[in-house]
Every structure is written in structure tokens, then in C-alpha cells.
Motif scaffolding. Sequence first.
Motif, PDB file in Angstrom:
ATOM      1  N   GLY A  34       4.236  31.489  58.863  1.00  0.00           N
ATOM      2  CA  GLY A  34       5.127  31.549  57.693  1.00  0.00           C
ATOM      3  C   GLY A  34       4.750  30.491  56.665  1.00  0.00           C
ATOM      4  N   ILE A  35       4.469  29.281  57.140  1.00  0.00           N
ATOM      5  CA  ILE A  35       4.066  28.202  56.236  1.00  0.00           C
ATOM      6  C   ILE A  35       2.731  28.547  55.567  1.00  0.00           C
ATOM      7  CG2 ILE A  35       3.309  25.799  56.165  1.00  0.00           C
ATOM      8  CD1 ILE A  35       5.344  25.211  58.396  1.00  0.00           C
ATOM      9  N   ASN A  36       1.786  29.090  56.341  1.00  0.00           N
ATOM     10  CA  ASN A  36       0.482  29.468  55.788  1.00  0.00           C
ATOM     11  C   ASN A  36       0.621  30.554  54.723  1.00  0.00           C
ATOM     12  OD1 ASN A  36      -0.939  27.640  57.293  1.00  0.00           O
ATOM     13  ND2 ASN A  36      -1.600  29.108  58.847  1.00  0.00           N
ATOM     14  N   VAL A  37       1.505  31.504  54.948  1.00  0.00           N
ATOM     15  CA  VAL A  37       1.714  32.571  53.962  1.00  0.00           C
ATOM     16  C   VAL A  37       2.224  31.978  52.657  1.00  0.00           C
ATOM     17  CG1 VAL A  37       3.149  34.569  53.436  1.00  0.00           C
ATOM     18  CG2 VAL A  37       1.987  34.432  55.623  1.00  0.00           C
ATOM     19  N   LYS A  38       3.181  31.049  52.752  1.00  0.00           N
ATOM     20  CA  LYS A  38       3.712  30.406  51.547  1.00  0.00           C
ATOM     21  C   LYS A  38       2.611  29.618  50.818  1.00  0.00           C
ATOM     22  CE  LYS A  38       8.399  29.876  53.309  1.00  0.00           C
ATOM     23  NZ  LYS A  38       9.394  28.915  53.782  1.00  0.00           N
ATOM     24  N   GLU A  39       1.819  28.865  51.564  1.00  0.00           N
ATOM     25  CA  GLU A  39       0.759  28.067  50.948  1.00  0.00           C
ATOM     26  C   GLU A  39      -0.331  28.948  50.343  1.00  0.00           C
ATOM     27  OE1 GLU A  39      -0.627  25.257  53.821  1.00  0.00           O
ATOM     28  OE2 GLU A  39       1.218  24.082  53.732  1.00  0.00           O
ATOM     29  N   LEU A  40      -0.663  30.065  50.995  1.00  0.00           N
ATOM     30  CA  LEU A  40      -1.640  30.994  50.437  1.00  0.00           C
ATOM     31  C   LEU A  40      -1.134  31.608  49.141  1.00  0.00           C
ATOM     32  CD1 LEU A  40      -3.129  32.858  53.524  1.00  0.00           C
ATOM     33  CD2 LEU A  40      -4.344  31.402  51.918  1.00  0.00           C
ATOM     34  N   ALA A  41       0.147  31.914  49.084  1.00  0.00           N
ATOM     35  CA  ALA A  41       0.720  32.456  47.850  1.00  0.00           C
ATOM     36  C   ALA A  41       0.617  31.433  46.730  1.00  0.00           C
ATOM     37  CB  ALA A  41       2.172  32.871  48.088  1.00  0.00           C
ATOM     38  N   GLU A  42       0.926  30.148  47.030  1.00  0.00           N
ATOM     39  CA  GLU A  42       0.794  29.088  46.025  1.00  0.00           C
ATOM     40  C   GLU A  42      -0.661  28.922  45.598  1.00  0.00           C
ATOM     41  OE1 GLU A  42       2.537  25.424  47.283  1.00  0.00           O
ATOM     42  OE2 GLU A  42       4.428  26.383  47.847  1.00  0.00           O
ATOM     43  N   LEU A  43      -1.574  28.960  46.570  1.00  0.00           N
ATOM     44  CA  LEU A  43      -2.992  28.823  46.274  1.00  0.00           C
ATOM     45  C   LEU A  43      -3.480  29.974  45.406  1.00  0.00           C
ATOM     46  CD1 LEU A  43      -5.560  27.166  46.791  1.00  0.00           C
ATOM     47  CD2 LEU A  43      -5.961  28.567  48.804  1.00  0.00           C
ATOM     48  N   ASN A  44      -3.031  31.168  45.706  1.00  0.00           N
ATOM     49  CA  ASN A  44      -3.402  32.334  44.908  1.00  0.00           C
ATOM     50  C   ASN A  44      -2.918  32.164  43.463  1.00  0.00           C
ATOM     51  OD1 ASN A  44      -4.466  34.828  44.324  1.00  0.00           O
ATOM     52  ND2 ASN A  44      -2.668  35.943  45.007  1.00  0.00           N
ATOM     53  N   ASP A  45      -1.693  31.662  43.306  1.00  0.00           N
ATOM     54  CA  ASP A  45      -1.168  31.417  41.959  1.00  0.00           C
ATOM     55  C   ASP A  45      -2.011  30.371  41.235  1.00  0.00           C
ATOM     56  OD1 ASP A  45       0.819  33.270  42.388  1.00  0.00           O
ATOM     57  OD2 ASP A  45       2.336  31.765  42.960  1.00  0.00           O
ATOM     58  N   ASN A  46      -2.398  29.304  41.956  1.00  0.00           N
ATOM     59  CA  ASN A  46      -3.233  28.259  41.353  1.00  0.00           C
ATOM     60  C   ASN A  46      -4.595  28.807  40.934  1.00  0.00           C
ATOM     61  OD1 ASN A  46      -1.206  26.420  41.751  1.00  0.00           O
ATOM     62  ND2 ASN A  46      -2.098  25.534  43.605  1.00  0.00           N
ATOM     63  N   VAL A  47      -5.220  29.613  41.781  1.00  0.00           N
ATOM     64  CA  VAL A  47      -6.529  30.192  41.474  1.00  0.00           C
ATOM     65  C   VAL A  47      -6.422  31.097  40.255  1.00  0.00           C
ATOM     66  CG1 VAL A  47      -8.290  31.808  42.314  1.00  0.00           C
ATOM     67  CG2 VAL A  47      -7.474  29.981  43.795  1.00  0.00           C
ATOM     68  N   TYR A  48      -5.369  31.881  40.189  1.00  0.00           N
ATOM     69  CA  TYR A  48      -5.182  32.763  39.039  1.00  0.00           C
ATOM     70  C   TYR A  48      -5.023  31.942  37.754  1.00  0.00           C
ATOM     71  CZ  TYR A  48      -3.249  36.233  35.904  1.00  0.00           C
ATOM     72  OH  TYR A  48      -3.029  37.044  34.830  1.00  0.00           O
ATOM     73  N   GLY A  49      -4.246  30.872  37.843  1.00  0.00           N
ATOM     74  CA  GLY A  49      -4.061  30.000  36.673  1.00  0.00           C
ATOM     75  C   GLY A  49      -5.368  29.358  36.242  1.00  0.00           C
ATOM     76  N   LEU A  50      -6.138  28.860  37.202  1.00  0.00           N
ATOM     77  CA  LEU A  50      -7.427  28.246  36.881  1.00  0.00           C
ATOM     78  C   LEU A  50      -8.393  29.264  36.288  1.00  0.00           C
ATOM     79  CD1 LEU A  50      -7.999  25.894  39.940  1.00  0.00           C
ATOM     80  CD2 LEU A  50      -7.532  25.230  37.580  1.00  0.00           C
TER      81      LEU A  50
END
Length: 175
Positions: A34-50
Amino acid sequence: MKKKFDFTAEMKEVQVTKSTPKNEYLEEEKRLLGINVKELAELNDNVYGLRTDLTSLVDLLGKYKLSITQDTQEQAVKFGNTVLGRFIDQIETKCTEAEQRITQVDNRISLSYKAFYILIVILITLSSFLVCMIVANVEFLHSWLIWRMVAACGLIVILGITMVIVVMIICKDKK
């Protein structure tokens, strides 16, 4: 009249989850996933922003023109002129040194001792080769011209050896 429903039979059928090490491990895995899913979602958002920031930056750089100020251009020209001036000075000094050495030679050819001895050895070798060619052609041994050539080669070899000896004596006297 409300009839109350008795859940006791159902409660007996339900199995109680026991706390075993395997179950605890699976619960921990589930929590970490569950924690990994949340962090992957945040990472995906960061990658999209970058990615969007990078594409906008590349678009901006495509429109940007590089310009050099006049002061920087003048400094570069001055630096280039000083470097070229030093290079020209070095070339001129080397040329004057070479001219001085050429005038000191005074119509002489400088030849090292090793080169001279190598030339003598080559001369003797070629003469020996000529003699070998003559001997190989046995049918011409009766010709007077061949024997004159052998005598000339022998004389050249003797003169070469004499020259080497004389030069060695002269060189030792100069030292």
C-alpha cells in the motif's frame, strides 16, 4: 413484534484468524505494498511534472538566440592576437637559429660518423654482391670485361677501407 435474529450459529461457523508468523508477514507485505503504491503514484506525478517542464524548457531554448557582447568579442580578439604574436615570435626565433646554423656550416655537409660508416659498409656490400653475381654467371668468367669489373670492385673496396681508416685517424687527431 420484532423477532430478534440469533447470530450465535453463524458466529460458531466463522473461523477466527489466528495470529501466526505467516499471517503477520502477509499483513506487513500488504501494508508495504500500500505504501509503495502511494509512493509510485507520487513519483509518477513528479515524473510527469518534470517531463512537462523539460519540454517547455526545450521549446524555450529553441526560440532563444545566443548573442555575444561586443566587449567579450574584443577580449577574445585581443587574446587571440597575443597568442598568435607569441607563436610568431617563437617561429621567428627558430628561423633565425636555423639560419645561423646554416651559415656556420659554410658549404659543408654534416654527416655523422655512424652514417659515414654505414655508407662504407653499403659500398662494400654492393661490391660483394657484384662479385657474387659474376661468380654465379660462370660462363662469363672467360670474358676480359668481367675480370676488369672484378678488379674495379676490388679497388673500390680497398679504397673504401682505406678511407675509413684515414677518417678514423683524422677524427682521433681532432679530438
